[in-house]
Design an enzyme around this catalytic site. Structure first.
Site, mmCIF file in Angstrom:
data_model
loop_
_atom_site.group_PDB
_atom_site.id
_atom_site.type_symbol
_atom_site.label_atom_id
_atom_site.label_comp_id
_atom_site.label_asym_id
_atom_site.label_seq_id
_atom_site.Cartn_x
_atom_site.Cartn_y
_atom_site.Cartn_z
ATOM 1 C CE LYS A 1 14.050 -12.895 12.806
ATOM 2 N NZ LYS A 1 14.923 -11.929 12.044
ATOM 3 C CD GLU B 1 16.397 -9.696 9.240
ATOM 4 O OE1 GLU B 1 15.588 -9.147 8.464
ATOM 5 O OE2 GLU B 1 16.437 -9.466 10.463
ATOM 6 C CB CYS C 1 16.824 -1.025 24.706
ATOM 7 S SG CYS C 1 17.138 -2.354 25.885
ATOM 8 C CD GLU D 1 14.864 3.140 21.006
ATOM 9 O OE1 GLU D 1 15.464 2.493 21.876
ATOM 10 O OE2 GLU D 1 13.894 2.696 20.374
#
Length: 513
Positions: A180, A183, A288, A395
């Site tokens: 997955k 998007e 990250c 973050e």
């Protein structure tokens, strides 16, 4: 279906080796971040669509799991060769939907290829143990077997590399995959699916499910899905871990980060400044493992900030596609992935300024080389940041580098360890003893010594500590192999016909004669 050159193309699921439109709940825009143009329309999966894609993986699981290691390895090698020969195509897709410059996209693919190459050695990695005569006439052996269907939920920032942290090992170990993707930049996943088919992977072994929370929840709750691998923000990582665990799945959920780079007084300041710029602004800070906090230990602060500022002001921000603007020089940094994300990162810069941090380089008024509607934000450098400011605690996931000044090594380590995240950190020093002490002192999963972004090579495992990881298992390396397999131990006894013992009941433990 034909499209005009300006008509957005449809991006649909991939199941059983073919495109699947299904019955979407809606369509989501996919944009080129450098122009703002809508280039694609993404089908958002309904519950029925998700069930159909997962069912395709479930149907293929037994056959692929029983396929010989020799055949699985052949397919892996074929995939590796195809990907290596056509990586420019994939890089162009990444640049067009994510926005990172072409060379950065190529680097992402190269790191993913490392995991594919590691997975080509799966025959060796799955070897079990064997003990003969563990007891009288008894042999014991161990083996690792695939889980079945595994789910992978990947973020927008590395649409090729992060999925490749997981699916090469999963497939080589005999599992089937439902990926997955985000998007925001979904096309890389479909391109990889078609490449797997070309490499000879049987239909149903690699599948792509597009969508939003409906698709995610289907993977987290389906009884056919045995494990979940996730990379994303910490709040979503927690949700994924809790939900999937509650439904009996093993989970590796990698969350957020606030990575610190500590510069000691004896460090090579040119190396430190170069590294801070590369690690803070590469991929527009949307990674990250980006360095978002630089900890300057007295008395290097003034000199170091000046060197970083000089370098930051030279960075070219623009469309990262090859030849996009007719300029031979590739941009150093591309746009942010969406307009909403650009605006959110810009609001953090506003917050830092209001809180009293010194804006040394301001990226809000960047003059970018690209479309006027692109999602532009230039590299931003803050000095005199304190741990209570929002730009320190949150973050940001953008090209914002914050300098915090401390008086000693002990203060620097305390700052790193007090942070709720524990993904990556780095120390810059020419003192081997200080580096060795830092390695022992910090409570962080991945550490660099004069290396600003310490992402491990594929045969070591990737993952942080504290609120940067939910679950016990890191990505790729030996931990990755173990995550995608289950251990079996088999105890056997074969009676020698020439020495068959007399019959009778035996209610005690075996005798070790």
């Amino acid at each position: 279906m034909t499209h005009s050159p300006t008509e957005p193309r449809q991006i649909v699921h991939w199941a059983d080796g073919a495109a699947l439109t299904g019955s979407p709940t809606g369509w989501s825009d996919v944009t080129n971040p450098a122009t703002g143009e809508v280039t694609g329309r993404l089908a958002l999966a309904s519950d029925a669509d998700a069930a159909e894609v997962i069912a395709a993986a479930a149907r293929a699981a037994e056959g692929w799991g029983r396929t010989s290691l020799a055949r699985r390895t052949q397919v892996m090698f074929a995939f590796r060769e195809l990907l290596n020969s056509r990586k420019d195509e994939l890089a162009e897709i990444i640049t067009a939907e994510h926005g990172k410059v072409h060379s950065d996209a190529m680097g992402e693919i190269a790191r993913g290829l490392e995991v594919v190459e590691f997975a080509c050695g799966m025959s060796h990695l799955l070897k079990g143990g064997h003990s003969e005569e563990a007891s009288t006439g008894v042999d014991v052996h161990s083996k690792r077997v695939p889980l079945g269907v595994v789910g992978i939920i990947s973020p927008f920032n590395f649409p090729a590399m992060v999925p490749m942290w997981f699916f090469p090992l999963a497939i080589a170990a005999g599992n089937t995959v439902v990926l997955k993707p985000s998007e925001k930049d979904p096309s890389a996943a479909n391109w990889l699916a078609a490449l797997w088919q070309e490499a000879g992977l049987p239909d149903g072994v690699f599948n792509v499910l597009h969508g939003d929370k409906t698709a995610v929840d289907a993977l987290l709750t389906s009884p056919d899905v045995q494990s979940i691998s996730f990379v994303g923000s910490t709040p979503i990582a927690e949700y994924v871990y809790e939900t999937a665990s509650r439904h009996g799945k093993r989970v590796q959920a990698l969350g957020g980060a606030k990575n610190h780079m500590v510069v000691l007084p004896d460090a090579d300041l040119d190396l430190a400044a170069d590294s801070a710029v590369n690690a803070g602004y590469g991929s527009a800070g949307e990674r990250c493992m980006a360095i978002s906090v630089l900890v300057a230990v007295d008395p290097v602060g003034d000199d170091l900030v000046a060197r970083i500022a000089d370098r930051t002001r030279t960075l070219l921000v623009g469309d990262g596609a090859p030849g996009a603007t007719g300029d031979e020089k590739e941009a150093d940094m591309g746009p942010l992935v969406t307009r909403a994300h650009r605006d959110k990162v810009s609001s953090f810069i506003d917050s830092g300024e209001r809180a009293g941090a010194k804006v040394v380089v301001d990226g809000r008024d960047v003059q970018a080389r690209g479309g006027q509607e692109g999602f532009w934000l230039g590299p931003t450098l803050f000095d005199d940041v304190t741990p209570d400011m929002e730009i320190y605690t949150e973050e940001i996931f953008g090209p914002v580098l914050s300098v915090v000044r401390v008086g000693s090594y002990e203060e620097a380590v305390a700052l790193v360890n007090a942070n709720p995240y524990g993904n990556g950190t780095a120390v810059f020093t020419n003192d081997g003893g200080a580096a060795r002490r830092f390695e022992a002192d910090v409570q962080v999963g991945m550490i660099g010594v004069n290396v600003p972004v310490p992402v491990p090579v594929a045969y070591y495992s990737f993952g942080g500590w504290k609120r940067s990881l939910f679950g016990d298992t890191h990505a790729h390396g030996t931990e990755g192999v173990h995550f995608f397999t289950r251990g079996k131990v088999v105890t056997t006894r074969w009676i020698d016909p020439a020495n068959r013992p007399a019959g009778g009941l035996e209610l005690g433990f075996p005798r070790n004669d």
